[in-house]
Design a protein around this motif. Sequence first.
Motif, PDB file in Angstrom:
ATOM      1  N   ASP A 197      12.083 -11.566 -14.879  1.00 51.07           N
ATOM      2  CA  ASP A 197      13.536 -11.696 -14.863  1.00 51.07           C
ATOM      3  C   ASP A 197      14.105 -10.277 -14.886  1.00 51.07           C
ATOM      4  O   ASP A 197      14.081  -9.594 -15.904  1.00 51.07           O
ATOM      5  N   HIS A 214      18.914  -7.534 -15.272  1.00 53.62           N
ATOM      6  CA  HIS A 214      19.604  -6.328 -15.765  1.00 53.62           C
ATOM      7  C   HIS A 214      19.134  -5.052 -15.049  1.00 53.62           C
ATOM      8  O   HIS A 214      19.378  -3.951 -15.535  1.00 53.62           O
ATOM      9  N   ASN A 252      16.316  -7.818 -22.608  1.00 53.97           N
ATOM     10  CA  ASN A 252      17.423  -8.293 -23.426  1.00 53.97           C
ATOM     11  C   ASN A 252      16.818  -9.032 -24.622  1.00 53.97           C
ATOM     12  O   ASN A 252      16.049  -9.968 -24.411  1.00 53.97           O
ATOM     13  N   VAL A 303      19.734 -17.539 -12.584  1.00 56.14           N
ATOM     14  CA  VAL A 303      18.381 -17.143 -12.978  1.00 56.14           C
ATOM     15  C   VAL A 303      17.756 -18.191 -13.904  1.00 56.14           C
ATOM     16  O   VAL A 303      16.582 -18.546 -13.762  1.00 56.14           O
TER      17      VAL A 303
HETATM   18  C1  PLP Z   1      17.672 -11.776 -19.243  1.00 54.91           C
HETATM   19  C2  PLP Z   1      18.709 -12.724 -18.696  1.00 54.91           C
HETATM   20  N1  PLP Z   1      18.359 -13.633 -17.774  1.00 54.91           N
HETATM   21  C3  PLP Z   1      19.255 -14.489 -17.258  1.00 54.91           C
HETATM   22  C4  PLP Z   1      20.577 -14.484 -17.673  1.00 54.91           C
HETATM   23  C5  PLP Z   1      21.530 -15.479 -17.127  1.00 54.91           C
HETATM   24  O1  PLP Z   1      21.453 -15.575 -15.755  1.00 54.91           O
HETATM   25  P1  PLP Z   1      22.163 -16.739 -14.960  1.00 54.91           P
HETATM   26  O2  PLP Z   1      23.585 -16.782 -15.406  1.00 54.91           O
HETATM   27  O3  PLP Z   1      22.007 -16.339 -13.533  1.00 54.91           O
HETATM   28  O4  PLP Z   1      21.434 -17.995 -15.287  1.00 54.91           O
HETATM   29  C6  PLP Z   1      20.977 -13.539 -18.635  1.00 54.91           C
HETATM   30  C7  PLP Z   1      22.359 -13.525 -19.123  1.00 54.91           C
HETATM   31  O5  PLP Z   1      22.689 -12.877 -20.076  1.00 54.91           O
HETATM   32  C8  PLP Z   1      20.022 -12.649 -19.151  1.00 54.91           C
HETATM   33  O6  PLP Z   1      20.340 -11.723 -20.072  1.00 54.91           O
END
Ligand code: PLP
Length: 365
Positions: A170, A173, A142, A65
């Motif tokens: 995003d 979660h 988050n 992400v």
């Molecule tokens: C809101 C959020 N987006 C993205 C990520 C990480 O995603 P990725 O490992 O796919 O880059 C996290 C990981 O804690 C997250 O909390």
Amino acid sequence: MPLWVADMDFAAPKAVEKALQQLVAQGTFGYGIPPSGYFSAYQGWQDRHWGTKFEEKWLSFSTGVVQSLVDLLHCFTEPDDGILIQPPVYYPFFDSIKETKRRLIEAPLQKVGNSYRIDFAAFEAQIIEEKVKLFILCSPHNPVGRVWQEEELHQLLAICQKHEVVVIADEIHRELILGDQQFVSAITVAQRLGIEKLIVLDSPSKTFNLAGLLLSHVWIPDLEMRTTYHAWCRQYKQTEVNCFGLTAAKAAYESGDQWLADLLSVVVANEEMIRQQLQEAFPKIELLPLEGTYLLWVDLRQVIAKERTKHVIQDTAGLAVDYGEWFAKDGQGLIRLSLATTPTIIQQALDRMIEAIKKEERHDD
Ligand SMILES: Cc1ncc(COP(=O)(O)O)c(C=O)c1O
């Protein structure tokens, strides 16, 4: 004791392990394409859970992400463009904006009583004043644990639409919803409002503990934006994702429902245990309601001097947590704890934390 990074101490669903074993037994690991039935496994999961409607043609794969976020910032904005976020928020958002040389614009969440709310007027004012081009929404949020409700998303997206701001939601979660909350995807709200400038990012990584398999989704409903994104990716010769991630994710979407229900009940029990014991020991500690994610946001400012937080939690209690100042300028004195672990570990962490805070209180006296 590691309670910081957002992954779990639990093995992924058995079906995932079995599917990966079958893939390994087959012995050939050449270039791959998504296994047939991947999208229907994903959509089937959505139908069983939140009813969000996706179309296969909207989907691109990515290795993560955050990686996608950086790609999309490059693709849809220019250096010095204003990018809006809502602190306290996942700190790689700050880094991605700064590292791509965009302008970081903040519309902080407001703490009202024991919960976080969006100040819509301030949000819109920032968009106008700072000529914001793109907004990064974190839903569920988050670290504050909010699951944004349809009305809230509606207002946010309507403001963005009015000012032609691109929205990246995003939703990593999205499956980790606790209690009676309902999750509504930004894509559902956008469909209702006829909004096109929206991209949704999600991944099976948080939900099923698959982060190391490097697989995530980029959903772009708008054809023009999708074409721009594909052209951008081609330019950098980005590799397709690996066969292990695809195989694991498909198996999880097909049969991870009960596993997820069991996981969420452990998270709820862990939260109750922390809430009960910490508040009994220190009634002034504030634990924010956990509507979604397995990340608990804890305000220690009434019991520890905020500049002593790291000393007490890390040096005395020996806990590795995320600190509030990583998520917001004024976040010192808050911590984020991962609850995706066993009750035994949570109990040990609690014992250490309670003892460390008591020691600090004695030190104060
Ligand atoms: C809101 C959020 N987006 C993205 C990520 C990480 O995603 P990725 O490992 O796919 O880059 C996290 C990981 O804690 C997250 O909390």
